[in-house]
Design a protein around this motif. Structure first.
Motif, mmCIF file in Angstrom:
data_model
loop_
_atom_site.group_PDB
_atom_site.id
_atom_site.type_symbol
_atom_site.label_atom_id
_atom_site.label_comp_id
_atom_site.label_asym_id
_atom_site.label_seq_id
_atom_site.Cartn_x
_atom_site.Cartn_y
_atom_site.Cartn_z
ATOM 1 N N SER A 157 -36.537 -34.284 24.044
ATOM 2 C CA SER A 157 -36.775 -34.275 25.489
ATOM 3 C C SER A 157 -35.455 -34.516 26.208
ATOM 4 N N THR A 158 -35.210 -33.754 27.270
ATOM 5 C CA THR A 158 -34.002 -33.934 28.080
ATOM 6 C C THR A 158 -34.313 -34.579 29.428
ATOM 7 N N ASP A 159 -35.541 -35.078 29.607
ATOM 8 C CA ASP A 159 -35.919 -35.693 30.885
ATOM 9 C C ASP A 159 -36.637 -37.031 30.668
ATOM 10 N N GLU A 160 -36.147 -37.802 29.692
ATOM 11 C CA GLU A 160 -36.660 -39.143 29.427
ATOM 12 C C GLU A 160 -38.146 -39.138 29.088
ATOM 13 N N GLY A 161 -38.566 -38.137 28.313
ATOM 14 C CA GLY A 161 -39.931 -38.103 27.812
ATOM 15 C C GLY A 161 -40.944 -37.487 28.730
ATOM 16 N N GLN A 162 -40.499 -36.847 29.812
ATOM 17 C CA GLN A 162 -41.453 -36.222 30.726
ATOM 18 C C GLN A 162 -42.090 -34.994 30.087
ATOM 19 N N CYS A 163 -41.296 -34.209 29.368
ATOM 20 C CA CYS A 163 -41.853 -33.098 28.606
ATOM 21 C C CYS A 163 -41.030 -32.936 27.330
ATOM 22 N N GLY A 167 -29.043 -41.657 26.876
ATOM 23 C CA GLY A 167 -30.361 -41.472 27.467
ATOM 24 C C GLY A 167 -30.641 -40.070 27.956
ATOM 25 N N GLY A 168 -29.646 -39.187 27.919
ATOM 26 C CA GLY A 168 -29.868 -37.814 28.365
ATOM 27 C C GLY A 168 -30.689 -36.997 27.399
ATOM 28 N N LEU A 169 -30.894 -37.533 26.186
ATOM 29 C CA LEU A 169 -31.650 -36.817 25.164
ATOM 30 C C LEU A 169 -32.418 -37.818 24.314
ATOM 31 N N ILE A 170 -33.693 -37.541 24.075
ATOM 32 C CA ILE A 170 -34.523 -38.344 23.181
ATOM 33 C C ILE A 170 -35.026 -37.433 22.068
ATOM 34 N N VAL A 171 -34.950 -37.924 20.844
ATOM 35 C CA VAL A 171 -35.428 -37.167 19.693
ATOM 36 C C VAL A 171 -36.524 -37.973 19.003
ATOM 37 N N ALA A 172 -37.576 -37.300 18.555
ATOM 38 C CA ALA A 172 -38.693 -37.989 17.902
ATOM 39 C C ALA A 172 -39.210 -37.154 16.738
ATOM 40 N N VAL A 173 -39.700 -37.835 15.726
ATOM 41 C CA VAL A 173 -40.314 -37.198 14.566
ATOM 42 C C VAL A 173 -41.629 -37.914 14.287
#
Length: 820
Positions: free
Chosen positions: A541-547, A521-527
């Motif tokens: 994102s490294t803050d759970e999708g905040q930025c 959960g420390g990193l989210i990746v999206a395409v």
């Protein structure tokens, strides 16, 4: 923990067959790159520790989370750790991926190419590749296949735990040197694919083989002539267990359950005439457990069977907690032959079951069981379950215990989302994100809530590339596509994130995206979802999708097909699969793997974490955070901390018991909760009647004030309603008549099973392929999801339902959620 995952990247060769319901046309593309489908299998193994988590942050303001600074400084590091592999001269139209082991970095990739009318032209090819660095580079090991063509529908069958076992199934009809009359061929490996050896079988496999849950040398195989076979030496030698088998399942230890026809024939239309058999010595001896069964399944410690005692009467389901020696009826409303039951979730403590409404309504009622799997209480009415597509949006949020999300079909035929935080005790609408507004389709702005897209939306070919995603080691984190309004909208959905298990939500990304959770959960990746269009950018994102930050990973033309990562969400690597179009009829597979290890170089320290009370809704109150009778306080990575949890991240959690309240109880059999009330009231049609049910052949008299504790609830003291079950000396029949002249209530019915074993998802391919492969390119994450069976009875096969606080683990080879 051993983790196994299979990704199927299926590109239909010449479009969909006529039978496909949902076909998307892309006329600008060559035919053999027309369709794409990816499936990620669940994994099983030792239970995982949940990582601790911080107190929920308030929702961000504004229409979208801001774009983070620092992307330019990250670019140089990511450029050095972006790895491209091109599958040169590979004409495969299908790519199958399998991770072998947990943290080993070993990935197998099987490409296959089929010609239409293969019976007329000998054609087609298959290649096998192996990676030892999480997919950054591959070696072509096709020479180990002995020139056999590998059946893509059987996939790459990886063994349980750290077995290093791999099985590939050959298509002998295409092999010039092999006579199909003698039997099939498997190609097996005991060293994670370093070497392979082919074995001639005394039968032709009819479906993927099933590993024993703990002993990978033991395998069950179902032949094309409906016989059940067993090997104790990883396929070297085989013995027949039984002929004319319909369905089968591993049970506890060396127990095997299976159904067969008493007349020694195989009739695919046989309904309610089968016998349920058990063997504990691999076919040396047999015990007949039940007759006249329709279907059966094994879930956790429960064995279920659907029985038809009379073809004119509804089906009944019996449950056994001792491997079939003693049976009891599950107390549920009866259903007609046109209706069905479906196991939505099951574990050692309770069962969620969907009971279909009469007619082609598309909805039914969810019931929740007691800890014996016998008494059921109504949990949710008008639960959406499509009769036509066979899909339900019921989703287990594995990142927080007791949380499930699903959709209901209202009387106005609108679909709306609801969530429960207490194992189905109470269902509520999802709160509207503070940074979102009601969409233009909303008719009632007073009912503006978040609505989640899941399997049903995907089956209807809406632009929803993946279903909701959560993970046990990413506490409280949920990613999902949704819309904000008074009902689900068919407009293009956005991506929403919850960091507190579904209590609050925030809009994270505009438009549909593929997404993956890394580093616990420390990193989210999206395409961004751009079907059959070239892409160059990945978001992280490294803050759970905040930025979010953007990274341009290539300057080449890369037509995106799917996003994959190692199961378990602990990896720091993510792979983008796609292809390069060389000419109108020539394309080349490409894999681009991004390693974020060098981006998050600092290991997290104690100062990087904050304490977070799960299920906190009323700070300061004594009962704040009490769910299922106890509180849990986690340490969770603070959003401002940019560091690495690491693969070995393990954090304990603090628990404390709570006093019992009405919220710790479900309504008992014959009772229900009125709207917006915790009080259980008696059903009008059961008022002043004696509540009885049959238990172990004796009538059981139920005396209740309307409450029974939720299974798994640990509360002490406080609200303690009286409840007793008194066994009478009156015997009761195992099959009850519906024409009972006595003023009693003895309504019963089913429960069944669910599934699962460890054959990596290949068993699920049959129905999933029909549903999705002709619906365009879509990557489907399957976590805590029941898979489909070839058995027409649609009963679950083998479910390992061992459960930690937040997770239900289903075997990959399992099967099904429908009990017709």
């Amino acid at each position: 923990m051993a983790a196994r995952l299979t990704g199927l990247l299926l590109i239909a060769l010449f479009g969909c067959p006529v039978s496909c319901d949902h076909k998307r046309e892309f006329p600008e593309l060559p035919a053999h790159r027309l369709e794409f489908f990816q499936q990620l299998a669940t994994f099983r193994g030792a239970s995982r520790y949940k990582r601790d988590a911080p107190h929920s942050r308030s929702a961000r303001q504004g229409d979208l989370p801001p774009t983070c600074g620092g992307a330019a400084s990250d670019r140089a590091k990511l450029n050095k750790n972006t790895h491209k592999y091109t599958f040169v001269d590979d004409d495969g139209s299908t790519v199958t991926l399998a991770w072998v082991g947990d943290g080993t970095g070993i990935v197998l990739a099987l490409t296959t190419f089929n010609l239409p009318l293969a019976w007329l032209f000998f054609g087609g090819s298959s290649r096998l590749y192996r990676s030892e660095d999480y997919g950054k580079t591959f070696s072509d090991i096709s020479n180990l296949l002995s020139n056999f063509y590998i059946r893509k529908d059987f996939g790459i069958n990886v063994g349980p735990e750290h077995s290093k076992k791999v099985i590939l199934t050959a298509d002998v009809s295409r092999h010039l040197g092999q006579s199909a009359k003698h039997g099939g061929v498997i190609i097996r490996s005991s060293d994670s694919g370093e070497t392979f050896h082919s074995i001639l079988l005394p039968f032709h496999p009819g479906q993927p083989m099933r590993y024993h849950p703990t002993n990978s040398d033991y395998l069950l195989a179902y032949s094309s002539d409906h016989s059940l076979w067993f090997t104790r030496n990883f396929g070297a030698t085989w013995v027949t267990i039984h002929h004319f088998v319909y369905t089968y399942s591993w049970g506890p230890g060396n127990t095997i359950f299976f159904s067969t026809h008493p007349d020694g024939v195989y009739d695919k239309d046989a309904k309610g005439v089968l016998e349920l058999m058990r063997t504990t010595d691999f076919g040396g001896s047999f015990t007949t457990l039940l007759s006249n069964i329709y279907s059966f399944g094994f879930a956790g410690r429960f064995l279920f069977a659907s029985v038809i005692s009379n073809q004119t009467l509804p089906r009944s389901v019996y449950v056994s907690a001792d491997r079939g020696d003693l049976w009891n009826k599950a107390q549920l409303p009866p259903v007609s032959h046109e209706q069905f039951y479906s196991i939505l979730a099951a574990d050692e403590e309770m069962i969620f079951i969907h009971v279909d409404e009469p007619g082609n309504s598309g909805f039914g009622t969810i019931y929740a069981s007691d800890d014996r799997g016998i008494l059921f209480s109504k949990s949710l009415e008008r639960h959406l379950f499509s009769d036509t597509s066979g899909t339900t949006d019921f989703t287990n949020v594995t990142s927080l215990r007791g949380v499930y999300i699903t959709n209901v079909l209202d009387k106005d035929n609108n679909i709306r989302s609801v969530i429960t935080f207490d194992n189905g005790g109470e269902w509520k609408p999802l709160k509207k994100p503070d940074n979102s507004h009601c969409d233009t389709t909303a008719k009632n702005l007073q009912m503006c809530n978040l609505h989640i897209h899941a399997a049903y939306s995907i089956s209807q070919t809406l632009d929803v590339p993946v279903p909701p995603l959560s993970a046990p080691n990413a506490v409280g984190l949920i990613l999902a596509h949704g819309s904000v309004g008074d009902a689900i909208s068919t407009m293009i959905p956005d991506v929403y994130v919850s960091d507190d298990g579904g209590y609050t939500w925030s809009k994270a990304l505009t438009g549909p995206h593929y997404y993956a959770i890394l580093d616990s959960g420390g990193l989210i990746v999206a395409v961004k979802s751009s079907p059959d269009k070239a892409i160059h950018t990945v978001k992280y994102s490294t803050d759970e999708g905040q930025c979010w930050k953007n990274y341009n990973f290539t300057n080449e033309t890369f037509i995106f097909a799917g996003l994959v990562s190692e199961p378990g969400t602990k990896s720091m690597n993510v792979s983008l699969w796609g292809y390069r179009q060389d000419s109108l009829y020539s394309t080349t597979w490409m894999s681009i793997t991004i390693d974020f290890e060098e981006l998050l170089t600092r290991d997290c320290q104690e100062k990087d974490y904050v304490r977070w009370l799960a299920h906190s809704t009323d700070a300061g109150e004594k009962t704040d955070g009490c769910i299922l009778g106890y509180k849990e306080t986690f340490q969770r990575l603070a959003k401002a901390s940019v560091c690495r949890n690491g693969r070995d991240y393990v954090v304990s959690k603090d628990q404390s018991l709570c006093q019992c309240t009405m919220g710790d109880y479900m309504c008992d059999f014959g009772y229900y909760r009125a709207d917006n009330s915790d009080k259980c009231v008696e059903q009008p049609d059961l008022a002043d009647r004696v509540l009885e049910f049959c238990l172990q052949g004796k009538e059981e008299l139920l005396k209740t004030q309307g409450y029974r504790k939720v299974p798994g609830d640990k509360c002490e003291g406080g609200f303690t309603p009286n409840r007793s079950e008194q066994m009478t000396n009156m015997k009761c029949e195992q099959i009850l008549s519906l024409e009972d002249p006595l003023p009693k209530i003895t309504i019963v019915m089913i429960v069944v099973s669910v599934l699962a074993a460890s054959v990596l998802m290949m068993s699920g391919v049959i129905l999933i392929f029909k549903k999705y492969v002709c619906g365009g390119r879509a990557l489907v994450y399957r976590y805590s999801v029941l898979q489909t069976n070839t058995d027409e009875a649609c009963i679950a096969d083998n479910l390992d339902s061992s459960r930690s606080n937040t997770e239900r683990v289903y075997h990959d080879d399992s099967d099904v959620d429908l009990l017709e």
